[in-house]
Design a protein around this motif. Structure first.
Motif, PDB file in Angstrom:
ATOM      1  N   CYS A 119       0.844  -1.203   0.000  1.00  0.00           N
ATOM      2  CA  CYS A 119       0.000   0.000   0.000  1.00  0.00           C
ATOM      3  C   CYS A 119       0.877   1.250   0.000  1.00  0.00           C
ATOM      4  O   CYS A 119       1.780   1.376   0.816  1.00  0.00           O
ATOM      5  N   HIS A 168       0.045   4.134   0.906  1.00  0.00           N
ATOM      6  CA  HIS A 168      -0.303   5.026   2.023  1.00  0.00           C
ATOM      7  C   HIS A 168       0.345   4.565   3.319  1.00  0.00           C
ATOM      8  O   HIS A 168       0.994   5.342   4.014  1.00  0.00           O
ATOM      9  N   CYS A 169       0.163   3.274   3.676  1.00  0.00           N
ATOM     10  CA  CYS A 169       0.645   2.809   4.980  1.00  0.00           C
ATOM     11  C   CYS A 169       1.747   1.756   4.857  1.00  0.00           C
ATOM     12  O   CYS A 169       2.332   1.355   5.853  1.00  0.00           O
ATOM     13  N   CYS A 192      -6.378  -1.395   0.182  1.00  0.00           N
ATOM     14  CA  CYS A 192      -5.558  -1.838   1.304  1.00  0.00           C
ATOM     15  C   CYS A 192      -6.482  -2.394   2.388  1.00  0.00           C
ATOM     16  O   CYS A 192      -7.447  -1.749   2.775  1.00  0.00           O
ATOM     17  N   CYS A 200      -5.300  -0.218   6.027  1.00  0.00           N
ATOM     18  CA  CYS A 200      -5.794   1.152   6.255  1.00  0.00           C
ATOM     19  C   CYS A 200      -7.115   1.421   5.536  1.00  0.00           C
ATOM     20  O   CYS A 200      -7.661   2.514   5.650  1.00  0.00           O
TER      21      CYS A 200
HETATM   22 ZN   LIG Z   1      -2.748   0.955   3.571  1.00  0.00          ZN
END
Ligand SMILES: [Zn+2]
Lengths: 171, 250
Positions: free
Chosen positions: A133, A135-136, A158, A161
């Motif tokens: 992912c 983002h995280c 994801c 998250c």
């Molecule tokens: Zn994520």
């Protein structure tokens, strides 16, 4: 006036300047990436008196190519090149392997997962990729659709998250 | 009189354009948003491939015809696509199954054509093969999901298969025009990939719990310009603007 000065410029300096101008053009669909980051910019060379920039499409039907050609032409004009040419080349076929590391990092920071691994032949066909992912960083992700907002991206989600994200496909 | 290379390139172009148009008919009508996007993306790939082949065809012909002239200003009997791609889009099962049968053939076909002695065809094929890999994977997954889904989805898929199967034989046809190009190393003999195509089809059908019909009588004619009435309707839609307002541009 400026044109006269540039004509006296040594060839390699002219080409360097042309390359910098062309390399500054961004992809209209992924505006954080320049065409150099993407590997779409293939060559900058002399064609007679003209400076020629060679670009290659990511996908056959990539609707951004006309826009990119136009922007390269404008960038060259702005840099003072009166005689210029933008050529589209299909061969060798573009691959995500040409995307620069800096480009991949920019993509991730922008929220698009960069292509994972190297483009391979039949092996990749039915294989399942593992895409972290953007983002995280979690590896707990799943593919929602093979085709995303543009031909070059797939849609992923994801599980950690819960955010959806685009994945730049590896081809 | 067309040269063999021109006829061959037009066949490749027309297949891609007509199938791309059929896929584009789903735009805004997909069964869900993700699939709407997927079908539109596949349409875009096909139309992009068609553009590359048409541009080359125009250059081979040498009469100054552009990709647009070839796509918009030829009549039905000048089109050289296989009949499979001009069948009306049908329901989603029909569209997906057609895409699967076509991609399972075109993926290995373009893989081999990328070694053509004609550099331009080789370059376009190398570009195209990567896209067909995605079409194959995506459509195969849906064939399995529909076949191994509900009673209705399985029935619709089986019905689509009965409709489509007689149109698959034309993919493997070779005529004199193409034979000469195959011998020259420009084209590629599709007979060579039939075992591979059948293997792909059988593996996916096994997972989809459907069975392949026996090889009966096969439809033919599209590659010679003998089309069903469906192509006429498709072209009326596709070509309307250029026919009504010749030379119009965006
Ligand atoms: Zn994520």
């Amino acid at each position: 006036m400026a044109g006269i000065v540039y004509l006296r410029e040594p060839v390699d300096e002219r080409l360097t300047r042309a390359r910098i101008a062309a390399a500054s053009v961004c992809d209209p669909e992924v505006p954080v990436l320049t065409i150099e980051d993407l590997g779409v910019l293939r060559d900058v060379r002399l064609a007679g008196e003209a400076v020629e920039v060679v670009i290659t499409p990511t996908y056959s039907g990539c609707p951004a190519m006309d826009m990119i050609s136009l922007q390269v032409d404008l960038a060259l004009e702005k840099a003072g090149f009166a005689a210029r040419k933008v050529t589209l080349s299909l061969s060798p076929a573009w691959t995500t392997d040409w995307m620069t590391e800096a480009g991949k990092e920019k993509l991730r920071a922008y929220g698009i997962a960069p292509p994972v691994g190297r483009a391979k032949g039949r092996g990749a066909l039915f294989g399942v990729d593992e895409i972290p992912c953007p983002h995280c960083g979690s590896a707990e992700t799943e593919r929602v659709s093979e085709f995303g907002s543009t031909a070059c991206k797939a849609l992923w989600r994801c599980r950690a998250c819960r955010e959806p994200f685009d994945y730049f496909k590896c081809i | 009189m067309q040269t063999p290379l021109l006829t061959y390139t037009l066949r490749l172009a027309d297949n891609a354009l007509v199938l791309g148009h059929r896929l584009s008919e789903w735009c805004g009508h997909g069964p869900m948003l993700e699939e709407d996007l997927a079908l539109a993306n596949m349409a875009l790939d096909c139309i992009g491939q068609a553009r590359n082949f048409y541009t080359y065809a125009g250059e081979i012909e040498g009469k100054g015809r552009s990709e647009d002239d070839l796509a918009y200003l030829r009549d039905c009997d000048a089109f050289r696509n296989i009949l499979l791609v001009e069948r009306p889009r049908g329901d989603f099962a029909f569209t997906i199954l057609r895409q699967f049968l076509y991609a399972a053939f075109m993926h290995p076909y373009f893989e081999r054509l990328s070694a053509s002695k004609d550099e331009r065809l080789a370059a376009i094929a190398a570009k195209t093969v990567k896209e067909m890999a995605y079409h194959l994977r995506h459509s195969a997954e849906w064939v399995i999901r529909l076949g191994d889904g509900t009673e209705e989805s399985a029935a619709r898929l089986q019905e689509a298969l009965a409709d489509l199967w007689p149109f698959t034989g034309e993919m493997f046809e070779v005529d004199e025009t193409e034979r000469a190009l195959i011998e020259a190393g420009v084209a590629f003999d599709p007979a060579g990939i039939r075992p591979l195509w059948l293997d792909t089809v059988d593996r996916v059908f096994a997972d989809a719990l459907i069975s392949r019909p026996g090889d009966g009588w096969m439809q033919t004619g599209g590659r010679r310009g003998e089309h069903s009435e469906h192509l006429g309707h498709l072209l009326a839609d596709l070509q309307f603007m250029q026919r009504a307002y010749p030379g119009s541009t965006w």
